[in-house]
Design a protein around this motif. Structure first.
Motif, PDB file in Angstrom:
ATOM      1  N   LEU A  62      39.805  17.514 -52.179  1.00  0.00           N
ATOM      2  CA  LEU A  62      40.274  17.299 -53.550  1.00  0.00           C
ATOM      3  C   LEU A  62      41.021  18.516 -54.083  1.00  0.00           C
ATOM      4  O   LEU A  62      42.030  18.378 -54.783  1.00  0.00           O
ATOM      5  N   THR A  65      44.413  18.616 -52.528  1.00  0.00           N
ATOM      6  CA  THR A  65      45.213  17.577 -53.184  1.00  0.00           C
ATOM      7  C   THR A  65      45.661  18.029 -54.568  1.00  0.00           C
ATOM      8  O   THR A  65      46.789  17.757 -54.988  1.00  0.00           O
ATOM      9  N   ALA A  66      44.780  18.741 -55.273  1.00  0.00           N
ATOM     10  CA  ALA A  66      45.097  19.200 -56.625  1.00  0.00           C
ATOM     11  C   ALA A  66      46.335  20.096 -56.626  1.00  0.00           C
ATOM     12  O   ALA A  66      47.174  20.021 -57.532  1.00  0.00           O
ATOM     13  N   TYR A  69      49.416  18.105 -56.488  1.00  0.00           N
ATOM     14  CA  TYR A  69      49.703  17.546 -57.813  1.00  0.00           C
ATOM     15  C   TYR A  69      50.349  18.596 -58.720  1.00  0.00           C
ATOM     16  O   TYR A  69      51.212  18.270 -59.542  1.00  0.00           O
ATOM     17  N   PRO A 246      47.543  17.373 -64.313  1.00  0.00           N
ATOM     18  CA  PRO A 246      46.947  16.652 -63.176  1.00  0.00           C
ATOM     19  C   PRO A 246      46.206  17.563 -62.211  1.00  0.00           C
ATOM     20  O   PRO A 246      45.235  17.142 -61.575  1.00  0.00           O
ATOM     21  N   SER A 250      42.212  16.933 -61.159  1.00  0.00           N
ATOM     22  CA  SER A 250      41.747  16.808 -59.785  1.00  0.00           C
ATOM     23  C   SER A 250      40.755  17.916 -59.436  1.00  0.00           C
ATOM     24  O   SER A 250      39.741  17.675 -58.761  1.00  0.00           O
ATOM     25  N   GLU A 253      37.438  17.125 -60.900  1.00  0.00           N
ATOM     26  CA  GLU A 253      36.754  16.100 -60.095  1.00  0.00           C
ATOM     27  C   GLU A 253      36.056  16.741 -58.896  1.00  0.00           C
ATOM     28  O   GLU A 253      34.935  16.365 -58.540  1.00  0.00           O
ATOM     29  N   ASN A 284      36.543   6.049 -56.066  1.00  0.00           N
ATOM     30  CA  ASN A 284      37.932   6.481 -55.917  1.00  0.00           C
ATOM     31  C   ASN A 284      38.831   5.295 -55.598  1.00  0.00           C
ATOM     32  O   ASN A 284      39.947   5.183 -56.121  1.00  0.00           O
ATOM     33  N   ASN A 291      46.039   4.653 -60.766  1.00  0.00           N
ATOM     34  CA  ASN A 291      46.896   5.746 -60.276  1.00  0.00           C
ATOM     35  C   ASN A 291      48.279   5.232 -59.898  1.00  0.00           C
ATOM     36  O   ASN A 291      49.295   5.890 -60.154  1.00  0.00           O
TER      37      ASN A 291
END
Length: 314
Positions: A62, A65-66, A69, A246, A250, A253, A284, A291
Motif C-alpha cells: 500500500l 502504491t501511495a 498516486y 490521494p 493510501s 490505509e 478492497n 475507484n
C-alpha cells in the motif's frame, strides 16, 4: 476517443462511457489479488501460514502504491488541465518529469524497504513462523517496484487523454497474466510465496512495458520523451501538491492495516492476522467500482476546468 471530445460531447454520455472500462479494470485487478490469496491459502499443509505471511506485507504494498498516486494522481489531472488550456507542450513536460520522478522514487523505496524489511514485517504482525514467507515474498516483489510505479503512476496520463479503454487494457494485461502464472509458479514449480511474487513481478513488468510503449507511440496524444526525463522543481512541486491527498489516503490505509494486524498478533496470533488480511482483500475489492468511477471523472473535470468550461465542470 479524441481528447477534444472531453470538452464538447454530452456529459451524461461521456461519464458512463469513460467509467465502464475503468470500473471493469478495477474489478479485474481486485479479483486477481483475491485469486492470489486463494491459491496461497490452498497450499497443502502450510497454506494458512503462507497466506498470513504474505498478507502482512500488504501495508508495504500500500505504501509503494501511495507513492505512485503521489505522482500519477497529481500529474495526470494536471496534464489534462494543461491540455484543456491548449498547452500540450506543458502537458508532455509534466508527463516526462513525472516518469523520471517515479523511477527515482522506486530506487529510494527499494533501498528503504530492503534495509528495514525485517523490523517492518515484525511490526506489521509477523511471527517467527510467518516472517519467513513474508520475507520470501517481499525479497522478490520489491524487484518489481519500478514496474509498479510506472504502471500505476503513468496510467492516469492515458486516462487524461480520454482513452480509458487503453487504461483498462493496461490493468487487464497484468491481472490476466498473474492469474495464469500464479498456479504455474506456486504449484507446478512448488515455489509457494516466492512463486506468487515471481508471477506478480512478471505481470507488473508486462503492464509497465505496455504503458510506456503506448505513451511513446503515435497513438498517444501525450508523448513521453526520454530526453525530457529529468527532475524539474517548478514542474514536480505542483504535481506533488495535487497528488498529496490521494497519497495520504493510501498511506493512512496502510497505517490502519498494520495497526489491526500488529494488535491481532498480540491478542489472537497468526490465524487472526490471516483472517484480517483476507477481509482486507475483500473490502478492497468492494471499493473498486468507486475507484474506477473516480478515475474516469477526474480527467473529464480537469480538462474542462483547464478549458474554462465551468458549466461542464459543474
Amino acid at each position: 476517443m479524441d481528447q477534444k471530445e472531453l470538452g464538447t460531447r454530452k456529459i451524461s454520455r461521456l461519464v458512463p462511457e469513460m467509467a465502464f472500462p475503468l470500473i471493469v479494470a478495477q474489478l479485474v485487478n481486485g479479483l486477481y489479488n483475491l485469486v492470489d490469496r486463494i491459491y496461497l491459502g490452498h497450499i497443502e499443509g502450510s497454506g494458512a501460514t503462507i497466506l498470513t505471511g504474505v498478507g502482512i506485507t500488504y501495508p508495504i504494498i500500500l505504501l509503494i502504491t501511495a507513492f505512485s498516486y503521489l505522482i500519477g494522481n497529481g500529474g495526470g489531472p494536471l496534464s489534462a488541465i494543461r491540455m484543456g488550456q491548449g498547452r500540450r507542450d506543458k502537458a508532455e513536460e509534466i508527463l516526462s518529469v513525472s516518469a523520471a520522478s517515479l523511477l527515482l522514487l522506486s530506487v529510494f523505496l527499494m533501498a528503504f524497504f530492503y534495509a528495514f524489511m525485517t523490523p517492518l514485517l515484525y511490526l506489521f504482525g509477523a511471527s517467527s513462523e510467518t516472517f519467513r514467507y513474508g520475507k520470501e515474498y517481499m525479497d522478490i516483489y520489491l524487484l518489481g517496484t519500478p514496474f509498479v510505479l510506472l504502471t500505476l503512476g503513468l496510467n492516469p496520463f492515458i486516462s487524461a487523454e480520454g482513452k480509458t479503454v487503453m487504461s483498462m487494457i493496461t490493468v487487464i494485461i497484468g491481472a490476466v497474466m498473474n492469474i495464469i502464472l500464479d498456479p504455474i509458479f506456486i504449484f507446478a514449480f512448488g515455489l509457494g510465496a516466492r512463486g506468487a511474487a515471481i508471477a506478480t513481478v512478471i505481470s507488473q513488468f508486462a503492464s509497465a512495458v505496455y504503458v510506456v510503449s503506448f505513451l511513446r507511440s503515435r497513438k498517444s496524444e501525450l508523448r513521453l520523451r526520454i530526453r525530457d526525463m529529468r527532475i524539474k522543481k517548478k514542474v514536480i512541486l505542483p504535481v506533488i501538491s495535487l497528488g498529496v491527498s490521494p497519497f495520504i489516503m493510501s498511506a493512512t490505509e496502510a497505517a490502519i492495516t498494520f495497526t489491526f494486524t500488529s494488535r491481532l498478533q498480540i491478542i489472537s496470533g497468526d490465524m487472526a492476522v490471516g483472517a484480517m488480511t483476507i477481509m482486507s482483500s475483500v473490502l478492497n475489492f468492494c471499493m473498486m467500482p468507486i475507484n474506477g468511477m473516480n478515475q474516469a471523472v477526474t480527467p473529464l473535470v480537469s480538462y474542462n476546468f483547464g478549458a474554462g468550461h465551468s458549466d461542464r465542470v459543474r
